[in-house]
Design a protein around this motif. Sequence first.
Motif, short mmCIF file in Angstrom:
data_model
loop_
_atom_site.label_atom_id
_atom_site.label_comp_id
_atom_site.label_asym_id
_atom_site.label_seq_id
_atom_site.Cartn_x
_atom_site.Cartn_y
_atom_site.Cartn_z
N HIS A 14 -3.90 8.29 -13.85
CA HIS A 14 -2.91 7.30 -13.42
C HIS A 14 -2.63 7.42 -11.93
O HIS A 14 -2.50 6.41 -11.23
CB HIS A 14 -1.63 7.49 -14.24
N ALA A 15 -2.54 8.63 -11.43
CA ALA A 15 -2.33 8.82 -10.00
C ALA A 15 -3.53 8.30 -9.20
O ALA A 15 -3.36 7.69 -8.13
CB ALA A 15 -2.11 10.30 -9.70
N ALA A 16 -4.73 8.51 -9.73
CA ALA A 16 -5.93 8.03 -9.04
C ALA A 16 -5.96 6.51 -8.97
O ALA A 16 -6.37 5.93 -7.96
CB ALA A 16 -7.18 8.56 -9.72
N VAL A 17 -5.54 5.86 -10.04
CA VAL A 17 -5.51 4.39 -10.05
C VAL A 17 -4.57 3.86 -8.97
O VAL A 17 -4.94 2.99 -8.18
CB VAL A 17 -5.09 3.85 -11.44
N TRP A 18 -3.37 4.40 -8.92
CA TRP A 18 -2.41 3.95 -7.90
C TRP A 18 -2.90 4.29 -6.49
O TRP A 18 -2.72 3.51 -5.56
CB TRP A 18 -1.03 4.54 -8.15
N GLY A 19 -3.54 5.44 -6.33
CA GLY A 19 -4.08 5.80 -5.03
C GLY A 19 -5.20 4.86 -4.59
O GLY A 19 -5.25 4.44 -3.43
N LEU A 20 -6.09 4.50 -5.52
CA LEU A 20 -7.17 3.57 -5.18
C LEU A 20 -6.63 2.17 -4.90
O LEU A 20 -7.14 1.47 -4.01
CB LEU A 20 -8.20 3.54 -6.31
N LEU A 21 -5.62 1.75 -5.65
CA LEU A 21 -5.01 0.44 -5.36
C LEU A 21 -4.35 0.46 -3.98
O LEU A 21 -4.45 -0.51 -3.22
CB LEU A 21 -3.97 0.08 -6.42
N GLY A 22 -3.67 1.54 -3.66
CA GLY A 22 -3.07 1.66 -2.33
C GLY A 22 -4.11 1.65 -1.24
O GLY A 22 -3.93 1.01 -0.20
N LEU A 23 -5.23 2.33 -1.48
CA LEU A 23 -6.32 2.33 -0.51
C LEU A 23 -6.90 0.93 -0.34
O LEU A 23 -7.14 0.48 0.79
CB LEU A 23 -7.41 3.30 -0.96
N SER A 31 0.83 -1.20 0.00
CA SER A 31 0.00 0.00 0.00
C SER A 31 0.87 1.25 0.00
O SER A 31 0.59 2.21 -0.73
CB SER A 31 -0.92 -0.01 1.22
N ALA A 32 1.90 1.27 0.80
CA ALA A 32 2.81 2.41 0.85
C ALA A 32 3.50 2.63 -0.50
O ALA A 32 3.66 3.77 -0.95
CB ALA A 32 3.84 2.22 1.95
N ILE A 33 3.87 1.53 -1.16
CA ILE A 33 4.49 1.63 -2.49
C ILE A 33 3.51 2.23 -3.49
O ILE A 33 3.85 3.13 -4.26
CB ILE A 33 5.00 0.25 -2.95
N CYS A 34 2.27 1.74 -3.47
CA CYS A 34 1.24 2.27 -4.38
C CYS A 34 0.97 3.75 -4.12
O CYS A 34 0.84 4.54 -5.07
CB CYS A 34 -0.06 1.48 -4.24
N LEU A 35 0.89 4.12 -2.86
CA LEU A 35 0.63 5.52 -2.54
C LEU A 35 1.81 6.41 -2.90
O LEU A 35 1.63 7.57 -3.31
CB LEU A 35 0.26 5.66 -1.06
N ALA A 36 3.03 5.88 -2.79
CA ALA A 36 4.21 6.64 -3.23
C ALA A 36 4.19 6.83 -4.75
O ALA A 36 4.52 7.91 -5.25
CB ALA A 36 5.49 5.93 -2.79
N LEU A 37 3.78 5.79 -5.48
CA LEU A 37 3.64 5.93 -6.93
C LEU A 37 2.56 6.93 -7.29
O LEU A 37 2.70 7.71 -8.24
CB LEU A 37 3.33 4.57 -7.57
N ALA A 38 1.45 6.92 -6.54
CA ALA A 38 0.38 7.89 -6.78
C ALA A 38 0.89 9.31 -6.59
O ALA A 38 0.60 10.20 -7.39
CB ALA A 38 -0.80 7.61 -5.85
N ALA A 39 1.66 9.53 -5.53
CA ALA A 39 2.22 10.85 -5.28
C ALA A 39 3.20 11.25 -6.38
O ALA A 39 3.22 12.41 -6.82
CB ALA A 39 2.90 10.88 -3.92
N THR A 40 3.98 10.29 -6.84
CA THR A 40 4.93 10.56 -7.92
C THR A 40 4.21 10.96 -9.20
O THR A 40 4.58 11.94 -9.86
CB THR A 40 5.82 9.32 -8.18
N PHE A 41 3.16 10.21 -9.56
CA PHE A 41 2.42 10.54 -10.77
C PHE A 41 1.60 11.82 -10.62
O PHE A 41 1.25 12.45 -11.61
CB PHE A 41 1.50 9.38 -11.19
N ALA A 42 1.29 12.20 -9.41
CA ALA A 42 0.58 13.47 -9.19
C ALA A 42 1.51 14.65 -9.44
O ALA A 42 1.07 15.71 -9.89
CB ALA A 42 0.02 13.52 -7.78
N VAL A 43 2.79 14.47 -9.16
CA VAL A 43 3.76 15.55 -9.34
C VAL A 43 4.37 15.52 -10.74
O VAL A 43 4.42 16.53 -11.43
CB VAL A 43 4.88 15.47 -8.27
N PHE A 44 4.83 14.36 -11.14
CA PHE A 44 5.47 14.19 -12.44
C PHE A 44 4.54 13.40 -13.34
O PHE A 44 4.24 12.24 -13.05
CB PHE A 44 6.80 13.44 -12.31
#
Length: 92
Positions: free
Chosen positions: A49-58, A14-27
């Motif tokens: 793409h950021a929303a997908v990773w955020g929802l997977l992390g959630l 989950s932490a990895i997915c949320l980190a990817l979401a944050a990365t795609f939100a910025v870059f």
Amino acid sequence: MSVTLFGLPLWVWSAICLALAATFAVFWPSAKAIGNLSNVRYLLLRWGHAAVWGLLGLALLLRAFDLPGVAIAAIGALVVYVAFLVALLRNP
């Protein structure tokens, strides 16, 4: 015994997915978001793409702690991903 995926606890995934979401939100690869885009298409290309990773992390976080709503978050990620792909592939 806690639930794991490939030997790692779900909260780590989950932490990895949320980190990817944050990365795609910025870059984000803005090269596909050019031209005359509708608001919905731009929104999907910019935040999809950021929303997908955020929802997977959630979903993983909810599953790690046995909380309700796992299926809703996972299905939401699938729906957003399909919409993102449609917007990406239909963009000139």
